[in-house]
Design a protein around this motif. Sequence first.
Motif: not given
Length: 349
Positions: A48-58
């Motif tokens: 979910d974090a990758i899909i909806f969050g700051p993917r570049e940071k993650l």
Amino acid sequence: MKQEKARYIKAPVFAVAPMIDWTDRHCRFLHRQLSKRALLYTEMVVADAIIFGPREKLLSHSAAEHPVALQLGGSDAAKLSDAVRIAADYGYDEINLNVGCPSDRVQSGTFGACLMRDATHVADLVTAMKRVSTVPVTVKCRIGVDDQEPAQVLPDFLARMIGAGADAIWIHARKAWLQGLSPKENREIPPLDYDLVYAMKRENPDVFMGINGGIADLEQAARHLSHVDGVMLGRAAYHNTGLLAGVDAFLAGAGPAGATTPDVDWLALRDTMMDYAAELVDRGGRLHHVTRHMVGLFQGFAGARRFRQILSTDAARPGAGPEVIAAAFAAVDIDGGPRVQPEEQKLAG
């Protein structure tokens, strides 16, 4: 033409386990300076974090980190597939599914070790991830959870993972206890069952299987590699980071003879980490984000306690710069090599 899938890394493999709050990109950069061959893992990243969050940071990382694997957490096939597709642009060498973490926040998301209760569902997740991935998809699991009898449930679980196309399986040899024990207590209870993992490898000779859990050093790792394809160290590699300097020689010999610490150009490492930290600080980062991963470098060296003190206090101060790293290295008797001092025995143990 259908794109050919990448094959898994050839055995033997030494891996540093994915550890939440620890194995971030700065930690992995440091580890890569000590070993060119160790397989490094990210912290677990929730789909979910990758899909909806700051993917570049993650997901962003240094090219110097390879080989590096992304560990995903999740229990929804569609979301995990989307996360795998997104991660493809970041060039990871492996995608790993977390089926082993017992923490409360993982359980609340109905993934991690609790997934071991439903092997059919996990197999569906692996199938979905394999369908969209161009790099190996692997599973990191436990030997069982709660009241499960590992000798009864693990063979079926592994058979389903293999049937779903998992390219490798990393097995933490301790049962996860999700009710009644804290994750900290679960590090010691119940006991490890290495023999069961060895038996699973014997029953699946053509499948890559690695072992994790309670492995303290390279000599222990060598003994495990006479039974399995890979060894994975977690807290031992983090708290005694210097042992990673022996990994490449260890893998070349795959035996105890490779477990001795080789000559290391510690001053070159100092300079590399200073340059790395300077770039981070220039971009607005904090020196402590780098140095917190370095405190385990000189376990057993004279001056190691002072080294840790400098990095733990001075590096955390506002405005701290890479000169703190130089001061910390200067406190260590590098030429004297590792020898546990009486006053440091407890910390080095």
